[in-house]
Design a protein around this motif. Structure first.
Motif, PDB file in Angstrom:
ATOM      1  N   GLY A 164      17.502  24.238  -7.508  1.00 17.65           N
ATOM      2  CA  GLY A 164      17.102  23.548  -6.290  1.00 17.65           C
ATOM      3  C   GLY A 164      16.092  23.157  -5.007  1.00 17.65           C
ATOM      4  O   GLY A 164      16.073  22.361  -4.499  1.00 17.65           O
ATOM      5  N   LEU A 165      15.440  24.443  -4.919  1.00 12.90           N
ATOM      6  CA  LEU A 165      14.024  24.412  -4.338  1.00 12.90           C
ATOM      7  C   LEU A 165      13.177  23.377  -5.051  1.00 12.90           C
ATOM      8  O   LEU A 165      12.801  22.751  -3.752  1.00 12.90           O
ATOM      9  CB  LEU A 165      13.799  25.807  -4.695  1.00 12.90           C
ATOM     10  N   TRP A 166      13.177  23.353  -5.857  1.00 14.39           N
ATOM     11  CA  TRP A 166      11.979  22.041  -6.594  1.00 14.39           C
ATOM     12  C   TRP A 166      12.279  20.621  -5.799  1.00 14.39           C
ATOM     13  O   TRP A 166      11.788  19.671  -5.256  1.00 14.39           O
ATOM     14  CB  TRP A 166      11.575  22.229  -7.794  1.00 14.39           C
ATOM     15  N   VAL A 167      13.743  20.671  -5.895  1.00 13.72           N
ATOM     16  CA  VAL A 167      14.247  18.678  -5.495  1.00 13.72           C
ATOM     17  C   VAL A 167      13.688  19.445  -4.110  1.00 13.72           C
ATOM     18  O   VAL A 167      13.562  17.933  -4.229  1.00 13.72           O
ATOM     19  CB  VAL A 167      15.492  19.221  -5.692  1.00 13.72           C
ATOM     20  N   PHE A 168      13.663  20.013  -3.461  1.00 13.91           N
ATOM     21  CA  PHE A 168      13.838  20.367  -1.516  1.00 13.91           C
ATOM     22  C   PHE A 168      12.109  19.551  -1.442  1.00 13.91           C
ATOM     23  O   PHE A 168      12.052  19.458  -0.728  1.00 13.91           O
ATOM     24  CB  PHE A 168      14.393  21.497  -1.645  1.00 13.91           C
ATOM     25  N   TRP A 169      11.511  20.624  -2.441  1.00 15.16           N
ATOM     26  CA  TRP A 169      10.423  20.827  -2.697  1.00 15.16           C
ATOM     27  C   TRP A 169       9.902  19.312  -2.720  1.00 15.16           C
ATOM     28  O   TRP A 169       9.288  18.728  -1.904  1.00 15.16           O
ATOM     29  CB  TRP A 169       9.331  21.628  -2.863  1.00 15.16           C
ATOM     30  N   VAL A 170      10.263  18.403  -4.035  1.00 18.43           N
ATOM     31  CA  VAL A 170       9.715  17.117  -4.216  1.00 18.43           C
ATOM     32  C   VAL A 170      10.232  16.168  -2.958  1.00 18.43           C
ATOM     33  O   VAL A 170       9.277  14.861  -3.184  1.00 18.43           O
ATOM     34  CB  VAL A 170       9.940  17.307  -5.290  1.00 18.43           C
ATOM     35  N   ASN A 171      11.390  15.802  -3.009  1.00 18.05           N
ATOM     36  CA  ASN A 171      12.112  14.939  -2.198  1.00 18.05           C
ATOM     37  C   ASN A 171      11.268  15.315  -0.287  1.00 18.05           C
ATOM     38  O   ASN A 171      11.423  14.466   0.202  1.00 18.05           O
ATOM     39  CB  ASN A 171      13.199  15.296  -1.652  1.00 18.05           C
ATOM     40  N   LYS A 172      10.738  16.657   0.056  1.00 18.76           N
ATOM     41  CA  LYS A 172      10.659  17.165   1.543  1.00 18.76           C
ATOM     42  C   LYS A 172       9.419  17.038   1.798  1.00 18.76           C
ATOM     43  O   LYS A 172       8.486  16.655   2.726  1.00 18.76           O
ATOM     44  CB  LYS A 172      11.232  17.987   1.783  1.00 18.76           C
TER      45      LYS A 172
END
Length: 178
Positions: A164-172
């Protein structure tokens, strides 16, 4: 060949950065672990045990965590019953190394990247302390479900958090976010 290198340059940079960071951080961590005697517990694992004990006392749970006399691990006694052990692998450092490597591979601005890495490590640490506390209570009551709890559910929680942190990082925040 030059055409393919140019075409796959972003992917090759990602892979190179990821593996360089992962290998570098793993080697540093191994040097850290090797600085302890064979039957000694590393400082991070000791700190995790101390924080789990504090968390359990916060909820008035009768918990005592102490270094084992027979090996390099911490013994957790819950309601005066030996319940679980905390070994070096329980400290989530390998998960943190994986997290940091991925964020660096998809880095963004220096300050944002650094702050997100620090935030992510702190969040993983906190979740890991909670995870060990919950695992202690659940294994006390449901020992027969050890494989499901320790082998499936709790790794799913910690790796789900990292994902979840990775997805948030990549998208934001990453340089690829739009």
């Amino acid at each position: 060949m030059k055409k393919y290198l140019q075409q796959f340059k972003p992917f090759l940079i990602f892979i190179g950065t990821f593996f360089a960071a992962y290998i570098g951080l793993t080697v540093i961590y191994k040097f850290y672990l090797n600085s302890f005697e064979a039957n000694d517990i590393d400082g991070i694992t000791t700190m995790i045990g101390h924080n789990v004990e504090q968390l359990m006392h916060l909820f008035n749970e009768n918990t005592k965590i102490a270094k084992s006399l027979s090996g390099p691990y911490l013994e957790v006694r819950y309601h005066n019953k030996f319940t679980v052990i905390i070994v070096e692998g329980c400290n989530a450092v390998s998960v943190m190394i994986l997290f940091v490597s991925f964020v660096l591979a998809f880095s963004g601005k220096f300050k944002t990247t650094l702050l997100f890495i620090l935030f992510g490590i702190a969040l993983i640490y906190i979740f890991n302390v909670i995870r060990i506390g919950l695992l202690t209570v659940l294994l006390f009551h449901f020992r027969q479900q050890e494989h499901l709890l320790h082998g499936v559910l709790f790794p799913l929680i910690i790796y789900g958090l990292v994902f979840g942190l990775w997805v948030f990082w990549v998208n934001k925040f990453s340089k690829y976010a739009k």
